[in-house]
Design a protein around this motif. Structure first.
Motif, PDB file in Angstrom:
ATOM      1  N   UNK A  62      -6.638 107.167  41.683  1.00 49.79           N
ATOM      2  CA  UNK A  62      -6.255 108.836  41.631  1.00 49.79           C
ATOM      3  C   UNK A  62      -7.685 108.698  42.433  1.00 49.79           C
ATOM      4  N   UNK A  63      -8.965 107.489  42.896  1.00 49.20           N
ATOM      5  CA  UNK A  63      -9.533 107.584  44.178  1.00 49.20           C
ATOM      6  C   UNK A  63     -10.757 108.369  43.011  1.00 49.20           C
ATOM      7  N   UNK A  64     -11.073 108.494  41.491  1.00 40.63           N
ATOM      8  CA  UNK A  64     -11.743 108.645  41.070  1.00 40.63           C
ATOM      9  C   UNK A  64     -12.363 107.913  39.910  1.00 40.63           C
ATOM     10  N   UNK A  65     -13.691 107.537  39.604  1.00 35.59           N
ATOM     11  CA  UNK A  65     -14.283 106.974  38.884  1.00 35.59           C
ATOM     12  C   UNK A  65     -14.075 107.851  37.237  1.00 35.59           C
ATOM     13  N   UNK A  66     -13.591 106.452  36.253  1.00 34.09           N
ATOM     14  CA  UNK A  66     -13.063 107.647  35.204  1.00 34.09           C
ATOM     15  C   UNK A  66     -13.895 108.659  34.630  1.00 34.09           C
ATOM     16  N   UNK A  67     -14.998 108.439  34.735  1.00 35.32           N
ATOM     17  CA  UNK A  67     -15.137 110.410  34.357  1.00 35.32           C
ATOM     18  C   UNK A  67     -15.226 110.668  34.707  1.00 35.32           C
ATOM     19  N   UNK A  68     -14.552 110.865  35.649  1.00 39.74           N
ATOM     20  CA  UNK A  68     -13.622 112.237  36.306  1.00 39.74           C
ATOM     21  C   UNK A  68     -12.088 112.587  36.166  1.00 39.74           C
ATOM     22  N   UNK A  69     -11.955 111.180  35.628  1.00 39.55           N
ATOM     23  CA  UNK A  69     -10.706 111.415  35.367  1.00 39.55           C
ATOM     24  C   UNK A  69     -10.117 111.935  33.700  1.00 39.55           C
ATOM     25  N   UNK A  70     -10.529 111.163  33.135  1.00 37.98           N
ATOM     26  CA  UNK A  70     -11.129 110.787  31.879  1.00 37.98           C
ATOM     27  C   UNK A  70     -12.414 110.899  30.977  1.00 37.98           C
ATOM     28  N   UNK A  71     -12.638 112.475  31.078  1.00 34.33           N
ATOM     29  CA  UNK A  71     -14.474 112.138  30.283  1.00 34.33           C
ATOM     30  C   UNK A  71     -14.750 111.759  29.168  1.00 34.33           C
ATOM     31  N   UNK A  72     -13.438 112.201  28.902  1.00 30.60           N
ATOM     32  CA  UNK A  72     -13.341 111.380  27.169  1.00 30.60           C
ATOM     33  C   UNK A  72     -12.444 110.188  26.351  1.00 30.60           C
ATOM     34  N   UNK A  73     -12.630 109.704  27.677  1.00 26.15           N
ATOM     35  CA  UNK A  73     -11.959 108.124  27.445  1.00 26.15           C
ATOM     36  C   UNK A  73     -12.870 106.903  27.183  1.00 26.15           C
ATOM     37  N   UNK A  74     -12.246 106.313  26.434  1.00 22.15           N
ATOM     38  CA  UNK A  74     -13.319 105.126  26.330  1.00 22.15           C
ATOM     39  C   UNK A  74     -13.978 104.118  27.237  1.00 22.15           C
ATOM     40  N   UNK A  75     -13.325 104.104  27.872  1.00 21.99           N
ATOM     41  CA  UNK A  75     -14.220 103.595  29.408  1.00 21.99           C
ATOM     42  C   UNK A  75     -15.570 104.350  29.850  1.00 21.99           C
ATOM     43  N   UNK A  76     -14.456 105.758  30.033  1.00 20.51           N
ATOM     44  CA  UNK A  76     -15.848 106.379  29.638  1.00 20.51           C
ATOM     45  C   UNK A  76     -17.176 106.207  29.725  1.00 20.51           C
ATOM     46  N   UNK A  77     -16.592 106.113  28.319  1.00 18.95           N
ATOM     47  CA  UNK A  77     -18.184 106.842  26.978  1.00 18.95           C
ATOM     48  C   UNK A  77     -19.032 104.952  26.958  1.00 18.95           C
ATOM     49  N   UNK A  78     -18.141 104.403  27.430  1.00 24.00           N
ATOM     50  CA  UNK A  78     -18.536 102.686  27.616  1.00 24.00           C
ATOM     51  C   UNK A  78     -19.773 102.297  28.628  1.00 24.00           C
ATOM     52  N   UNK A  79     -19.541 103.099  30.244  1.00 20.97           N
ATOM     53  CA  UNK A  79     -19.658 102.902  31.095  1.00 20.97           C
ATOM     54  C   UNK A  79     -21.060 103.773  31.321  1.00 20.97           C
ATOM     55  N   UNK A  80     -20.723 105.095  30.035  1.00 23.03           N
ATOM     56  CA  UNK A  80     -21.935 105.976  30.232  1.00 23.03           C
ATOM     57  C   UNK A  80     -23.113 105.390  29.589  1.00 23.03           C
ATOM     58  N   UNK A  81     -22.568 104.417  28.676  1.00 19.91           N
ATOM     59  CA  UNK A  81     -23.827 104.126  27.057  1.00 19.91           C
ATOM     60  C   UNK A  81     -24.143 103.027  28.223  1.00 19.91           C
ATOM     61  N   UNK A  82     -23.883 101.925  29.141  1.00 19.15           N
ATOM     62  CA  UNK A  82     -23.949 101.276  29.783  1.00 19.15           C
ATOM     63  C   UNK A  82     -25.464 102.058  30.942  1.00 19.15           C
ATOM     64  N   UNK A  83     -24.990 103.049  31.234  1.00 20.78           N
ATOM     65  CA  UNK A  83     -25.900 103.312  32.216  1.00 20.78           C
ATOM     66  C   UNK A  83     -27.253 103.472  31.505  1.00 20.78           C
ATOM     67  N   UNK A  84     -26.806 104.286  30.128  1.00 18.66           N
ATOM     68  CA  UNK A  84     -27.851 104.994  29.437  1.00 18.66           C
ATOM     69  C   UNK A  84     -28.987 103.309  28.927  1.00 18.66           C
TER      70      UNK A  84
END
Length: 254
Positions: A225-247
């Protein structure tokens, strides 16, 4: 001074591009200014962040080979604070064209130097090889994230990569560090995944990120969809995992 992090592993399919895109988007969401440098001729990070490759006038290739001003190759994305220097299939030939250039291992470092202070983080998505472009990325970087997928041959080839890092550290970039080993495609239900996790942890100890990137459908779907997962589905596990990594990365470097 911006921190340059290369994501490298010469093994394909370990989640380098997925991690680069989504870590970049997560860092940007946490109000860091981020530039992604797509150094993979497949240009998946570029298309995964909504860049139409056919419309791109200047890519990383032109910056390296034709000495085009790097600012002309920076494109914005749908996420505030997140820019990208796209790749192009021509980058395949760049390695051959670079062979006769002076200081050929340091060209990317020179390309990024003028804009380094304009970003908090510059993430370089390397191609699945240990060729000259990857050497350039490691020479330009402060550190390297090594994604390791939780599958049978996970540790195969890592010694080769570590050896390359060691050579670059001794000859081209004395300040290069390993930012961390990142376990990707983790499925806690599989005994094998847990065995790989334990093995990587035993080998590399505190160099392994606490955050693990789990297998996640939304994470696999979002690039189409040409989107990072945080824009595609902010509540998904993939989104949460990458936010945790960023932190975790911000915490390490603050």
């Amino acid at each position: 001074m911006g921190r340059i992090i290369a994501l490298a592993n010469q093994k394909g399919g370990v989640g380098k591009t997925t991690t680069t895109m989504n870590l970049g988007a997560s860092l940007a969401t946490l109000e860091k200014s981020v530039l992604i440098v797509d150094a993979d001729p497949q240009a998946n990070a570029s298309s995964g962040l909504g860049v139409d490759i056919k419309e791109v006038e200047f890519s990383l290739y032109e910056c390296i080979v034709n000495k085009v001003d790097v600012r002309d190759a920076i494109y914005t994305t749908d996420i505030d604070n997140l820019d990208i220097i796209p790749s192009h299939i021509d980058l395949v030939g760049a390695e051959i064209e670079m062979l006769n250039m002076e200081g050929r291992e340091k060209i990317l470092r020179q390309v990024l130097e003028p804009i380094r202070d304009e970003y908090d983080y510059i993430l370089i998505d390397c191609s699945p090889s240990l060729g000259l472009i990857t050497v350039n990325a490691l020479t330009a970087a402060n550190s390297v994230i090594i994604p390791v997928q939780c599958e049978y041959f996970a540790l195969e080839g890592i010694s080769k990569l570590l050896n390359t890092i060691k050579i670059i550290k001794s000859k081209l970039n004395t300040s290069l560090e390993i930012e961390g080993f990142l376990l990707t495609m983790y499925d806690s239900r599989l005994r094998l995944a847990n065995q790989i996790y334990d093995e990587v942890k035993r080998h590399f100890q505190e160099l392994v990120f606490k955050t693990v990137i789990q297998r996640n459908v939304k994470l696999s779907e979002s690039p189409s969809h040409g989107l990072p997962v945080i824009l595609y589905d902010a509540d998904s596990t993939g989104s949460k995992n990458h936010l945790a990594l960023a932190k975790e990365i911000i915490g390490k470097n603050s």
